[in-house]
Scaffold this motif. Sequence first.
Motif, PDB file in Angstrom:
ATOM      1  N   GLY A   1      -7.796  14.401  -0.319  1.00  0.00           N
ATOM      2  CA  GLY A   1      -6.737  14.034   0.612  1.00  0.00           C
ATOM      3  C   GLY A   1      -5.476  13.605  -0.122  1.00  0.00           C
ATOM      4  N   LEU A   2      -4.381  13.568   0.622  1.00  0.00           N
ATOM      5  CA  LEU A   2      -3.079  13.223   0.056  1.00  0.00           C
ATOM      6  C   LEU A   2      -2.696  11.802   0.452  1.00  0.00           C
ATOM      7  N   VAL A   3      -2.380  10.964  -0.538  1.00  0.00           N
ATOM      8  CA  VAL A   3      -1.933   9.586  -0.305  1.00  0.00           C
ATOM      9  C   VAL A   3      -0.467   9.477  -0.721  1.00  0.00           C
ATOM     10  N   THR A   4       0.369   8.973   0.196  1.00  0.00           N
ATOM     11  CA  THR A   4       1.800   8.802  -0.087  1.00  0.00           C
ATOM     12  C   THR A   4       2.180   7.342   0.136  1.00  0.00           C
ATOM     13  N   ARG A   5       2.816   6.742  -0.891  1.00  0.00           N
ATOM     14  CA  ARG A   5       3.268   5.362  -0.809  1.00  0.00           C
ATOM     15  C   ARG A   5       4.762   5.292  -1.107  1.00  0.00           C
ATOM     16  N   GLN A   6       5.459   4.395  -0.420  1.00  0.00           N
ATOM     17  CA  GLN A   6       6.865   4.183  -0.767  1.00  0.00           C
ATOM     18  C   GLN A   6       6.959   3.619  -2.186  1.00  0.00           C
TER      19      GLN A   6
ATOM     20  N   ALA B   1      -5.343  -0.477  -0.394  1.00  0.00           N
ATOM     21  CA  ALA B   1      -5.001  -1.477  -1.414  1.00  0.00           C
ATOM     22  C   ALA B   1      -4.886  -0.859  -2.809  1.00  0.00           C
ATOM     23  N   ASP B   2      -5.193   0.434  -2.927  1.00  0.00           N
ATOM     24  CA  ASP B   2      -5.163   1.144  -4.210  1.00  0.00           C
ATOM     25  C   ASP B   2      -6.235   0.629  -5.165  1.00  0.00           C
ATOM     26  N   LEU B   3      -7.330   0.105  -4.591  1.00  0.00           N
ATOM     27  CA  LEU B   3      -8.465  -0.344  -5.398  1.00  0.00           C
ATOM     28  C   LEU B   3      -9.551   0.722  -5.469  1.00  0.00           C
ATOM     29  N   ALA B   4      -9.410   1.768  -4.643  1.00  0.00           N
ATOM     30  CA  ALA B   4     -10.355   2.886  -4.634  1.00  0.00           C
ATOM     31  C   ALA B   4      -9.589   4.145  -4.241  1.00  0.00           C
ATOM     32  N   LYS B   5     -10.202   5.297  -4.476  1.00  0.00           N
ATOM     33  CA  LYS B   5      -9.569   6.575  -4.164  1.00  0.00           C
ATOM     34  C   LYS B   5     -10.459   7.356  -3.195  1.00  0.00           C
ATOM     35  N   PRO B   6      -9.852   8.116  -2.280  1.00  0.00           N
ATOM     36  CA  PRO B   6     -10.668   9.004  -1.439  1.00  0.00           C
ATOM     37  C   PRO B   6     -11.198  10.163  -2.273  1.00  0.00           C
TER      38      PRO B   6
END
Length: 642
Positions: free
Chosen positions: A58-63, A50-55
Amino acid sequence: MSLYTITGAQLAFGHVALLDHADFSLEAGERVGLIGRNGAGKSSLLTIVADLAKPDDGLVTRQQDLSTVYVPQEPDFDADATVFDTVASGLADVRALLDEYDAVAHKLADTPEGAEHDALLARMNTLQSSLDHADAWSWRTRVSTTLAQIGLEGEARVGALSGGMQKRVALARALVVQPDILLLDEPTNHLDFDGIRWLEELLVAQRSSLLFITHDRAFLDRVATRIVELDRGKLLSYPGNFTQYQERKAQQLEVERVENEKFDKLLAQEEVWIRKGVEARRTRSVGRIARLVQMRHEREERRNVQGNVKLDVAQGEKSGKIVAELTDVTKRYGGRTIVDNFSSTVMRGDKIGFVGPNGAGKTTLLKLILGELKPDVGTVRVGTNLQVAYFDQMRAQLDMEKSLADTISPGSDWVEINGAKKHVMSYLGDFLFAPERARSPVKSLSGGERNRLLLARLFARPANVLVLDEPTNDLDIPTLELLEELLTDYDGTVLLVSHDRAFLDNVVTSVIASEGEGRWREYVGGFTDWQTQSTRAQEIAEARAPKEAAPAAAAPKDSAAGRNAQRTVKLSFKEQRELEELPKRIEALETEQKTIGAKIEDGAIFAKDAQEGARLTERYAAIDEELLVALERWEELESKRK
């Protein structure tokens, strides 16, 4: 391309790794059920998506321009706001653009041509493009349409709604956004059976990709096109629904067990070799020693499957053969009838499920059976030697300030289970509470942990009647399955209120169901049996109603007409043709269902085409209904022919 991808995600809470180099992706149109132990980190993963927290790493990819809406377990509302305004708050960003557009338009009208005028015009064009893309001009219509779809009154005050209706408001606030990804944390909480069925149909029909957490296995079977399990920090993906996941998981655990046994055997052999002493030193290989050190490290790093809860209930003395006998019982509150002329006998060893909408009076009926409430009319005879243990869904029996140990065994370090003494630390360990947490206060526990503690407290008391009011809330699936086994083997009587359909099917031997306006009726079997029997009874009643009304409307006026009315009605030509075709129709439906069942069981269709897999799952369920209608019609026509 995936809508959302996480690669090599790491997240730790204290010394516990919730995500350990975990990978996850979500495709367009997917409905992914996220499962795992309580405390495994499922809700944390949902907040990351939900993009309310961050790991932590690691790599996060969103359209680009991905729209994501998150609905937590317990949504936060302004109790005084109307339902319309609350749902419209989901479009706050859109409405802010509209407000800015109006402000720019007014300012533009008062600004003479020049650099400022051109800048305002450019901004207005940009805003108009954004508003067109978001379909913002008709936001009121979108809110009204969503309210109608979900069955909500826009003028109602949110604070006056039940928990189930507030859940609908939260879903409406999310769906009005028309998000690309919808994230739901325990969406069935506070919903009754009708509400859960409504939600299933809503989610299967909507376009958004879905990632949801639930412990409701029937809900997972109906909605999910893929199961993702968070297990020891890893995210494991299984195509298909929950039933197919169970089959693949069992195979995977067996492979893991065999591999671990081989590894441990080799490690043991190497440990023997390294300890042979002086006579073996000449043959020692530096490489072999290095491999042994590496193997020791791998064994230490191995994250074994978390142990299961060990459930055992302290059995009391046997109760009398009859637990309770109700005769023509009626109970009213004010002008409302909760129980109307109900009779039943509860025998020792019965396992009865109580089902009905929220507020139907299930808890009231339970208290009448146990003799805790007196009926207004009728008699209740309570059996002898009853030792009742009560599980309260509101967890009111838990003192938030007490420690876990004092909750289980106040003033003592020991509990007695079926005549055997057990240290309270060991007993808490059976319910997956570490020794260092035994002195922690109850208020430090999560919802699922509090339910586990309440079960531990319940089962430590000698009892021959277990009364369980929503015991499955917040329990993870392995604990649910073990609780089912315990209750199935339990010699005493079980009175169970639950909205978990699979749990009811696996535990109860009969169902007492609310049929509206204080009417209650008992059905043999579990939840599915009740549904089938009640549906058939309703269809037969509806089929009979016109036939019974017709003779009454045209009553015979002489004895000859009366005799004619008693004759068997012959089939019309059209009905005869229909009767001849029905066996072929039934056979075709059964063949189609068998073919679809084979595809679903194989599971490959879900990996190849998730939407086709979902369509086949829906069609499989629809064939059940068509077969039932066809069989009922065949029986009806056959009876007319005789």
